[in-house]
Write a protein that holds these residues in place. Sequence first.
Motif, PDB file in Angstrom:
ATOM      1  N   ASP A 175     -10.307   9.837  -9.361  1.00 32.43           N
ATOM      2  CA  ASP A 175      -9.087   9.737 -10.670  1.00 32.43           C
ATOM      3  C   ASP A 175      -7.862   9.269 -10.194  1.00 32.43           C
ATOM      4  O   ASP A 175      -7.267   8.560 -10.745  1.00 32.43           O
ATOM      5  N   ALA A 229       2.376   1.745  -3.366  1.00 29.89           N
ATOM      6  CA  ALA A 229       1.423   2.242  -4.218  1.00 29.89           C
ATOM      7  C   ALA A 229       1.035   3.846  -3.812  1.00 29.89           C
ATOM      8  O   ALA A 229       0.968   4.635  -4.947  1.00 29.89           O
ATOM      9  N   TRP A 262      -0.232   0.087 -11.416  1.00 23.61           N
ATOM     10  CA  TRP A 262       0.181  -0.333 -10.082  1.00 23.61           C
ATOM     11  C   TRP A 262       1.545  -0.613 -10.256  1.00 23.61           C
ATOM     12  O   TRP A 262       2.148  -1.400 -11.124  1.00 23.61           O
ATOM     13  N   PRO A 263       2.509  -0.239  -9.115  1.00 26.94           N
ATOM     14  CA  PRO A 263       3.820  -0.335  -9.167  1.00 26.94           C
ATOM     15  C   PRO A 263       4.035  -1.998  -9.010  1.00 26.94           C
ATOM     16  O   PRO A 263       3.529  -2.480  -8.402  1.00 26.94           O
ATOM     17  N   TRP A 286       1.003  11.648 -10.135  1.00 22.82           N
ATOM     18  CA  TRP A 286      -0.528  12.050  -9.826  1.00 22.82           C
ATOM     19  C   TRP A 286      -1.049  12.507 -11.087  1.00 22.82           C
ATOM     20  O   TRP A 286      -0.426  13.121 -11.910  1.00 22.82           O
ATOM     21  N   PRO A 287      -2.285  12.021 -11.447  1.00 21.06           N
ATOM     22  CA  PRO A 287      -2.980  12.419 -12.645  1.00 21.06           C
ATOM     23  C   PRO A 287      -3.475  13.807 -12.834  1.00 21.06           C
ATOM     24  O   PRO A 287      -3.811  14.347 -11.759  1.00 21.06           O
ATOM     25  N   ARG A 339     -11.570  13.950  -7.257  1.00 20.95           N
ATOM     26  CA  ARG A 339      -9.865  13.913  -7.727  1.00 20.95           C
ATOM     27  C   ARG A 339      -9.294  12.661  -7.165  1.00 20.95           C
ATOM     28  O   ARG A 339      -8.587  11.977  -7.683  1.00 20.95           O
ATOM     29  N   LEU A 353      -6.862  -1.785  -0.173  1.00 21.21           N
ATOM     30  CA  LEU A 353      -6.598  -0.324  -0.181  1.00 21.21           C
ATOM     31  C   LEU A 353      -7.845   0.409  -0.652  1.00 21.21           C
ATOM     32  O   LEU A 353      -8.132   1.204   0.015  1.00 21.21           O
ATOM     33  N   THR A 377       0.861  -0.961  -0.047  1.00 21.67           N
ATOM     34  CA  THR A 377      -0.024  -0.050  -0.073  1.00 21.67           C
ATOM     35  C   THR A 377       1.031   1.164   0.192  1.00 21.67           C
ATOM     36  O   THR A 377       0.704   2.392  -0.551  1.00 21.67           O
ATOM     37  N   ALA A 430      -5.956   6.110 -11.756  1.00 22.73           N
ATOM     38  CA  ALA A 430      -4.749   6.158 -12.474  1.00 22.73           C
ATOM     39  C   ALA A 430      -3.767   4.954 -11.483  1.00 22.73           C
ATOM     40  O   ALA A 430      -2.905   4.071 -12.156  1.00 22.73           O
ATOM     41  N   LEU A 431      -4.108   4.962 -10.424  1.00 19.59           N
ATOM     42  CA  LEU A 431      -3.094   4.017  -9.401  1.00 19.59           C
ATOM     43  C   LEU A 431      -3.457   2.807  -9.924  1.00 19.59           C
ATOM     44  O   LEU A 431      -2.378   1.786 -10.410  1.00 19.59           O
ATOM     45  N   ALA A 466       4.158   5.554  -5.455  1.00 17.89           N
ATOM     46  CA  ALA A 466       3.949   5.712  -6.920  1.00 17.89           C
ATOM     47  C   ALA A 466       2.910   6.675  -7.459  1.00 17.89           C
ATOM     48  O   ALA A 466       3.031   7.356  -8.372  1.00 17.89           O
ATOM     49  N   LEU A 467       1.691   6.804  -6.695  1.00 14.57           N
ATOM     50  CA  LEU A 467       0.717   7.478  -7.123  1.00 14.57           C
ATOM     51  C   LEU A 467       1.020   9.245  -6.805  1.00 14.57           C
ATOM     52  O   LEU A 467       0.898   9.930  -7.608  1.00 14.57           O
TER      53      LEU A 467
END
Lengths: 189, 189
Positions: free
Chosen positions: B177, A178, B186-187, A186-187, B174, B144, A175, B181-182, A181-182
């Motif tokens: 969103d 993740a 996914w990493p 960020w989108p 957001r 998550l 988590t 995206a995540l 990474a997010l």
Amino acid sequence: MARAGLTPQRLTRVGAELADEVGFDHVTVSELARRVDVKVASLYSHLRNSHDLRTRIALLALEELADRAADALAGRSGKDALTALANVYRDYAREHPGRYTAAQFRLDPDTAAASAGARHAQMTRAILRGYDLTEPDQTHAVRLLGSVFHGYVSLEMGGGFSHSAPDTQQTWSRTLDALDALLRNWPPP
Amino acid sequence: MARAGLTPQRLTRVGAELADEVGFDHVTVSELARRVDVKVASLYSHLRNSHDLRTRIALLALEELADRAADALAGRSGKDALTALANVYRDYAREHPGRYTAAQFRLDPDTAAASAGARHAQMTRAILRGYDLTEPDQTHAVRLLGSVFHGYVSLEMGGGFSHSAPDTQQTWSRTLDALDALLRNWPPP
DNA sequence: GGCATTTGCCTAAAGGCATTAGGCAAACGT
DNA sequence: ACGTTTGCCTAATGCCTTTAGGCAAATGCC
């Protein structure tokens, strides 16, 4: 009748221990009186009422948590900081489940404003300095992180993830991967 | 003494309404008795005790929520499904705060196993079919998503985001969103 | 339809917690 | 040393939960 040396502070501390043992919902003025070996009515010289006791425990928890968070963040940034802060919340909830629940206690606006609540938001925001976010996305991200930390810890504490593979430590670690990474990707709106 | 036609089901429904009005924590057998215009002791033919009442309300809430989720997911996939499911939780919490809190009530393992809890996990998992995740990351992602939904809703309900700009609808949108995206990126471990 | 049984709601009572009022003695200030 | 403040106590009230025991309404069997 020797005096017991009670103070609101001491009662709050004992109340917090009580919360960790029996659950914040079961914190009772009567049980607190038993713990400090005093008659119930005596506590009303130090506490306005039961709600006041809960409020004080909540404030104590928020401060302890903020202090731990500040310690954990010192000298860290980026994913390192993210992980450290997240672990503060999770570890605190495991060590002090009653206090953690107390920290979620709904405070009235004035009390909330004077609480350590703002420090928490501030520290989360500090973490985001390691990522490339500008307003209003930074605020969105602060709220998202708060949601994940609180949501995860609260579900885990409530047994929501219990006993199913893979174990929760794995999930926690992934988590955080993740989230990192997010935040790095960020989108756009 | 005309009979009042009580059943556990009806009491549970009235209890759920009561929870929405006064908060799940303040649901009381006595108040329930007043609502159905019956003496308190009479309820004990239909409910084992106060805890039993809470459990039933919790189960009702979990089922209503699962039913709504199933409806919302029908015919949707990908981000569309993600958004739909997330909104089910958030909207339910807004419409029925007491029931939403009830759905978080800690059930004993047997009761939990027989509850609609599993359907919730199943539906979250169904959403992930629209993304490219394999075990164990799929499970991590289920957890998550559960954390974010629950954490966000619970913080928003508790006033955690209150009165500060930007408004919470922005953040919610957001956040979805970001989750989409995540899940698409996914990493790797 | 009559009658026994079951079932539903009632009264009564005990025990727990929260909260307030009023009293007495210990601690404190001068 | 003495008056005042302060801390803890007893007593009392009110609300909540839960159990026991009783009577009447519903149900089912003939």
